[in-house]
Design a protein around this motif. Structure first.
Motif, mmCIF file in Angstrom:
data_model
loop_
_atom_site.group_PDB
_atom_site.id
_atom_site.type_symbol
_atom_site.label_atom_id
_atom_site.label_comp_id
_atom_site.label_asym_id
_atom_site.label_seq_id
_atom_site.Cartn_x
_atom_site.Cartn_y
_atom_site.Cartn_z
ATOM 1 N N THR A 78 47.189 37.522 44.310
ATOM 2 C CA THR A 78 45.811 37.574 43.805
ATOM 3 C C THR A 78 45.556 36.597 42.663
ATOM 4 N N THR A 79 46.602 36.177 41.970
ATOM 5 C CA THR A 79 46.424 35.267 40.837
ATOM 6 C C THR A 79 46.928 33.850 41.105
ATOM 7 N N PRO A 92 45.100 31.546 44.905
ATOM 8 C CA PRO A 92 44.743 32.962 44.785
ATOM 9 C C PRO A 92 44.021 33.455 46.041
ATOM 10 N N ASN A 94 42.889 37.253 48.551
ATOM 11 C CA ASN A 94 42.720 38.701 48.641
ATOM 12 C C ASN A 94 43.948 39.335 49.276
ATOM 13 N N ASP A 118 45.058 40.438 39.868
ATOM 14 C CA ASP A 118 43.597 40.447 39.828
ATOM 15 C C ASP A 118 43.108 41.586 40.719
ATOM 16 N N LYS A 121 40.641 41.296 43.628
ATOM 17 C CA LYS A 121 41.070 40.700 44.900
ATOM 18 C C LYS A 121 41.966 41.648 45.707
ATOM 19 N N MET A 122 42.127 42.878 45.208
ATOM 20 C CA MET A 122 42.957 43.872 45.905
ATOM 21 C C MET A 122 42.065 44.915 46.559
#
Length: 146
Positions: A78-79, A92, A94, A118, A121-122
């Motif tokens: 996510t990062t 980055p 999802n 993040d 994004k999860m």
């Protein structure tokens, strides 16, 4: 496979077009001969370890930190941060999480934040409904078919 019926459909390369079936029956399966598949190099999320765009299953004995590992991987995805071994991170992206054991509020969310992921994004698939009733989560029912 008692009681399971299936029909082997010819591939386009092995049958003339006039013999190809255009509609699949409800229990039809398309079989692909591996000799007819051109090998490709995989795309990697983490080179040599995690393939990009594939379903990844983490399996192991109880209390071996599978969830912690999965959430650490998710945090990196996510990062886009570098991996623990120093290899380059990915762009980055999802993450879709399926969990049957851990609570989202008391376990998953605090762990993803602790791993500096993040959370925007999860996504956790937590309930699936079929015909207006909640059903057990299975990938065949939960995800749209192509």
């Amino acid at each position: 496979m008692s009681g399971l019926e299936f029909e082997i459909l010819p591939s386009e390369s092995s049958q003339p077009e006039s013999e190809l079936k255009t509609e699949l029956t409800p229990r039809a399966y398309l079989l692909t001969r591996l000799a007819d598949v051109k090998p490709e190099r995989p795309l990697w999320l983490r080179p040599g370890h995690i393939p990009k765009g594939k379903i990844v299953l983490i399996d192991g004995d109880l209390a071996t930190d599978k969830s912690t590992l999965a959430l650490d991987i998710a945090a990196h995805v996510t990062t886009g941060t570098v991996w623990p071994d120093g290899s380059a991170g990915c762009d980055p992206a999802n993450v879709l999480l399926l969990t049957a054991e851990d609570g989202l509020a008391d376990t998953v969310s605090p762990r993803i934040r602790a791993a500096q992921g993040d959370a925007s994004k999860m996504f956790a698939l937590s309930e699936v409904f079929k015909d207006g009733k909640e059903v057990a989560i299975t990938l065949t029912d939960a995800l749209p078919q192509r």
